[in-house]
Motif scaffolding. Structure first.
Motif, PDB file in Angstrom:
ATOM      1  N   ARG A  49      -5.502   3.120   2.857  1.00  0.00           N
ATOM      2  CA  ARG A  49      -5.488   3.897   1.615  1.00  0.00           C
ATOM      3  C   ARG A  49      -5.941   5.335   1.876  1.00  0.00           C
ATOM      4  O   ARG A  49      -5.427   6.292   1.280  1.00  0.00           O
ATOM      5  CB  ARG A  49      -6.400   3.245   0.574  1.00  0.00           C
ATOM      6  N   GLY A  50      -6.916   5.475   2.768  1.00  0.00           N
ATOM      7  CA  GLY A  50      -7.371   6.817   3.115  1.00  0.00           C
ATOM      8  C   GLY A  50      -6.269   7.632   3.779  1.00  0.00           C
ATOM      9  O   GLY A  50      -6.113   8.840   3.510  1.00  0.00           O
TER      10      GLY A  50
ATOM     11  N   SER B  39       1.832   0.192  -2.996  1.00  0.00           N
ATOM     12  CA  SER B  39       2.120  -1.037  -3.728  1.00  0.00           C
ATOM     13  C   SER B  39       1.865  -2.264  -2.855  1.00  0.00           C
ATOM     14  O   SER B  39       1.273  -3.259  -3.307  1.00  0.00           O
ATOM     15  CB  SER B  39       3.574  -1.024  -4.199  1.00  0.00           C
ATOM     16  N   HIS B  40       2.279  -2.214  -1.589  1.00  0.00           N
ATOM     17  CA  HIS B  40       2.044  -3.338  -0.677  1.00  0.00           C
ATOM     18  C   HIS B  40       0.546  -3.538  -0.426  1.00  0.00           C
ATOM     19  O   HIS B  40       0.069  -4.678  -0.337  1.00  0.00           O
ATOM     20  CB  HIS B  40       2.755  -3.098   0.650  1.00  0.00           C
ATOM     21  N   LEU B  41      -0.185  -2.449  -0.314  1.00  0.00           N
ATOM     22  CA  LEU B  41      -1.629  -2.557  -0.096  1.00  0.00           C
ATOM     23  C   LEU B  41      -2.308  -3.224  -1.289  1.00  0.00           C
ATOM     24  O   LEU B  41      -3.212  -4.057  -1.117  1.00  0.00           O
ATOM     25  CB  LEU B  41      -2.227  -1.171   0.145  1.00  0.00           C
ATOM     26  N   ASP B  42      -1.856  -2.881  -2.500  1.00  0.00           N
ATOM     27  CA  ASP B  42      -2.418  -3.511  -3.702  1.00  0.00           C
ATOM     28  C   ASP B  42      -2.155  -5.013  -3.705  1.00  0.00           C
ATOM     29  O   ASP B  42      -3.032  -5.816  -4.045  1.00  0.00           O
ATOM     30  CB  ASP B  42      -1.805  -2.880  -4.963  1.00  0.00           C
ATOM     31  N   GLU B  43      -0.935  -5.411  -3.310  1.00  0.00           N
ATOM     32  CA  GLU B  43      -0.581  -6.833  -3.318  1.00  0.00           C
ATOM     33  C   GLU B  43      -1.368  -7.601  -2.255  1.00  0.00           C
ATOM     34  O   GLU B  43      -1.819  -8.728  -2.489  1.00  0.00           O
ATOM     35  CB  GLU B  43       0.919  -6.985  -3.094  1.00  0.00           C
TER      36      GLU B  43
ATOM     37  N   GLN C 242       4.970  -7.126   7.469  1.00  0.00           N
ATOM     38  CA  GLN C 242       6.253  -6.638   7.978  1.00  0.00           C
ATOM     39  C   GLN C 242       6.760  -5.470   7.142  1.00  0.00           C
ATOM     40  O   GLN C 242       7.310  -4.497   7.683  1.00  0.00           O
ATOM     41  CB  GLN C 242       7.276  -7.774   7.978  1.00  0.00           C
ATOM     42  N   GLU C 243       6.589  -5.570   5.833  1.00  0.00           N
ATOM     43  CA  GLU C 243       7.018  -4.474   4.951  1.00  0.00           C
ATOM     44  C   GLU C 243       6.179  -3.221   5.197  1.00  0.00           C
ATOM     45  O   GLU C 243       6.700  -2.099   5.192  1.00  0.00           O
ATOM     46  CB  GLU C 243       6.904  -4.909   3.484  1.00  0.00           C
ATOM     47  N   LEU C 244       4.898  -3.388   5.394  1.00  0.00           N
ATOM     48  CA  LEU C 244       4.046  -2.239   5.722  1.00  0.00           C
ATOM     49  C   LEU C 244       4.531  -1.567   7.005  1.00  0.00           C
ATOM     50  O   LEU C 244       4.594  -0.328   7.091  1.00  0.00           O
ATOM     51  CB  LEU C 244       2.593  -2.690   5.902  1.00  0.00           C
ATOM     52  N   HIS C 245       4.845  -2.375   7.993  1.00  0.00           N
ATOM     53  CA  HIS C 245       5.313  -1.842   9.281  1.00  0.00           C
ATOM     54  C   HIS C 245       6.621  -1.075   9.097  1.00  0.00           C
ATOM     55  O   HIS C 245       6.819  -0.004   9.696  1.00  0.00           O
ATOM     56  CB  HIS C 245       5.503  -2.987  10.273  1.00  0.00           C
ATOM     57  N   ARG C 246       7.507  -1.579   8.247  1.00  0.00           N
ATOM     58  CA  ARG C 246       8.780  -0.913   7.998  1.00  0.00           C
ATOM     59  C   ARG C 246       8.569   0.462   7.368  1.00  0.00           C
ATOM     60  O   ARG C 246       9.182   1.450   7.762  1.00  0.00           O
ATOM     61  CB  ARG C 246       9.630  -1.799   7.085  1.00  0.00           C
ATOM     62  N   GLU C 247       7.693   0.529   6.369  1.00  0.00           N
ATOM     63  CA  GLU C 247       7.436   1.806   5.689  1.00  0.00           C
ATOM     64  C   GLU C 247       6.758   2.802   6.626  1.00  0.00           C
ATOM     65  O   GLU C 247       7.069   3.997   6.613  1.00  0.00           O
ATOM     66  CB  GLU C 247       6.563   1.576   4.455  1.00  0.00           C
ATOM     67  N   ALA C 248       5.844   2.308   7.463  1.00  0.00           N
ATOM     68  CA  ALA C 248       5.170   3.215   8.408  1.00  0.00           C
ATOM     69  C   ALA C 248       6.162   3.753   9.437  1.00  0.00           C
ATOM     70  O   ALA C 248       6.082   4.929   9.832  1.00  0.00           O
ATOM     71  CB  ALA C 248       4.025   2.471   9.101  1.00  0.00           C
ATOM     72  N   ASN C 249       7.102   2.921   9.885  1.00  0.00           N
ATOM     73  CA  ASN C 249       8.123   3.395  10.824  1.00  0.00           C
ATOM     74  C   ASN C 249       9.015   4.453  10.185  1.00  0.00           C
ATOM     75  O   ASN C 249       9.365   5.457  10.819  1.00  0.00           O
ATOM     76  CB  ASN C 249       8.978   2.215  11.304  1.00  0.00           C
ATOM     77  N   THR C 250       9.400   4.221   8.924  1.00  0.00           N
ATOM     78  CA  THR C 250      10.224   5.200   8.216  1.00  0.00           C
ATOM     79  C   THR C 250       9.471   6.509   8.041  1.00  0.00           C
ATOM     80  O   THR C 250      10.033   7.603   8.199  1.00  0.00           O
ATOM     81  CB  THR C 250      10.642   4.651   6.839  1.00  0.00           C
ATOM     82  N   LEU C 251       8.192   6.401   7.724  1.00  0.00           N
ATOM     83  CA  LEU C 251       7.358   7.599   7.595  1.00  0.00           C
ATOM     84  C   LEU C 251       7.348   8.389   8.898  1.00  0.00           C
ATOM     85  O   LEU C 251       7.476   9.618   8.909  1.00  0.00           O
ATOM     86  CB  LEU C 251       5.939   7.193   7.205  1.00  0.00           C
TER      87      LEU C 251
END
Length: 304
Positions: free
Chosen positions: A174-175, A240-244, A264-273
């Motif tokens: 979150r930070g 949103s994923h962190l909240d869930e 896995q979804e977190l990893h996908r968003e971080a890769n896109t970032l």
């Protein structure tokens, strides 16, 4: 509900416990029963039993006991009978003694010269008699149930440590999201302006004045480029994923598979970032995110 790890170990033994001398002698003659259960992570519940022949018939009961409490994990249950004390103290049944006495009388009636059975003979015959062996069913069920409770408690303690680690990593992520959010509009406008400046410089160097249509096209391309590098949506989905994940960890129970999907979804968003990043600062944030997410992924695989 608590969070349970799939990793754990427990063991137990049954035997003489300082009761009446007669009970201690009988228990020593029967032997000592030992049970140990160990478990590691697995996608499903995978049970393995390693039992001596005397206990093989009780495997269905043990399987039912484990499946009632455990949902996932590779679980191995071992049981053994230590009969080192049984050889020293035999416990012939009354039925066996009566049968031996009858057989002896019958043999000596036909063979008067046959010698009588000695105590050593009786003990040797009793050692091979199934009627003197202990019925291990009740003892095995009780000991396995107690050992299973210890295993569940160990998995709960380990699950609590995993839950704390996940919540700590969520706070760090979150930070990083908070660091990245203010950079997004500034980065988009900066890249848009830089694109237009370079285009105008190129047109000036060619000695011509760009027509209005060419300027509109350049503006459209600059805007499209700015949209391609805009990571606001990725950051929103990350949040949103962190909240869930936090909601699931605090809820507890059988959350391992759901957490694995969200990681896995977190990893996908971080890769896109990382792939959209146009500044060193965003690249650093993306790398830090992927390191934390990978650490979470390794631990989530141990959660039931």
């Amino acid at each position: 509900m608590p969070v349970y790890s799939m990793t754990g170990y427990a063991s137990g033994q049954s035997g003489p416990a300082g009761g009446p001398p007669e009970a201690d002698i009988k228990a020593a003659a029967a032997g000592r029963l030992g049970v140990e259960i160990r478990s590691v992570n697995s996608r499903f519940l995978d049970l393995t039993f390693k039992l001596p022949e005397e206990l093989r018939q009780h495997e269905p009961t043990l399987r039912e006991l484990l499946t009632a409490r455990l949902k996932r994990g590779k679980v191995e249950l071992r049981a053994a009978i230590d009969s080192s004390g049984a050889a020293a103290i035999a416990d012939p049944s009354s039925k066996l003694l009566q049968r031996l006495n009858g057989v002896q009388d019958h043999i000596r009636a036909w063979l008067p010269g046959a010698r009588e059975l000695s105590v050593a003979d009786v003990l040797r015959l009793a050692a091979g008699d199934t009627s003197t062996r202990n019925d291990w069913g009740p003892d095995l069920s009780d000991l396995a149930a107690k050992t299973l409770e210890d295993l569940v408690a160990a998995r709960e303690r380990e699950g609590g440590r995993l839950a704390k680690m996940l919540l700590d990593h969520l706070a760090l992520l979150r930070g990083l999201v908070a660091q990245a959010l203010p950079l997004v509009p500034q980065l988009v406008e900066q890249q848009r302006s830089r694109f237009l400046e370079r285009w105008q410089e190129a047109m000036g160097a060619s000695g011509g004045t760009p027509p209005d249509a060419a300027q509109d096209r350049a503006l459209t391309e600059a805007t499209a480029f700015a949209i391609r590098i805009d990571v606001a949506e990725e950051l929103t989905r990350l949040g949103s994923h962190l909240d869930e994940i936090e909601r699931l960890v605090k809820k507890g129970g059988e959350i391992g598979k759901r957490l694995d999907f969200l990681i896995q979804e977190l990893h996908r968003e971080a890769n896109t970032l990382g792939s959209k990043s146009a500044t060193l600062e965003l690249t650093r944030i993306g790398v830090d995110m992927k390191v934390l997410i990978e650490q979470m992924r390794e631990q989530v695989q141990n959660i039931e």
